[in-house]
Scaffold this active site. Structure first.
Site: not given
Ligand code: ADP
Length: 163
Positions: A17, A41, A90, A128
């Protein structure tokens, strides 16, 4: 003023992120990291904690603001006068969901554009969820998350194999 919004759950904010945030901050005048207030939850951190951790991680980026939003992203975008949604990609597995989301947001608000940034190879496996999973089994997560996130995760629940 070109303002973009980077929405996500950020539960917690990872180095993947952070990489997207740093690269986005170089491209746009202002970048809002927008933490989604969802009713999940089994979230590990509260929205306030997630915001605090993202803020801490991005403290070196003066044009990055961390906020939270509830409800439809496009309503938040309108309120914040932004037309650009920034998302990270990704693997191919992200694509279908992201494609659907981008099309839906375009239907709801034709003025918005979704920008995709391809992950840096070194973060391509990082999510995450995987960080939480590795942590819960006692694995080392220092290299996957910013130092503030690591500290808070350690304070939170001791890894299973140490308890
Ligand atoms: P996650 O998929 O990590 O649980 P989020 O919903 O918080 O997380 O992700 C928010 C945005 O960040 C999404 O567009 C997701 O594809 C992108 N993202 C998450 N991890 C990465 C990463 N390692 N490299 C590039 N983009 C990422």
């Amino acid at each position: 003023m070109n303002r973009a919004v980077y929405p996500g759950s950020f539960d917690p904010f990872t180095n993947g992120h952070l990489d997207i945030t740093e690269r986005g901050a170089r491209l746009f005048d202002e970048l809002i990291v927008a933490v989604l207030v969802n009713s999940e939850k089994n979230a590990m951190f509260s929205v306030d904690e997630r915001k605090m951790m993202a803020r801490e991680a991005a403290v070196h980026l003066p044009n990055v603001k961390v906020m939270s939003f509830d409800g439809l992203l496009v309503n938040f975008m309108r309120r914040e006068k932004s037309r650009v949604i920034l998302r990270g990609l990704r693997a191919l597995s992200d694509f279908e969901y992201e494609f659907q989301l981008a099309q839906m947001n375009r239907q709801l608000a034709p003025e918005t554009e979704t920008f995709f940034m391809v992950t840096d190879a070194k973060y391509s496996y990082l999510s995450s969820r995987s960080v939480k999973e590795v942590f819960s089994f006692g694995g080392a997560i220092q290299e996957f998350v910013p130092p503030g996130v690591f500290r808070r995760m350690r304070e939170r629940v001791p890894p299973r194999d140490l308890s």
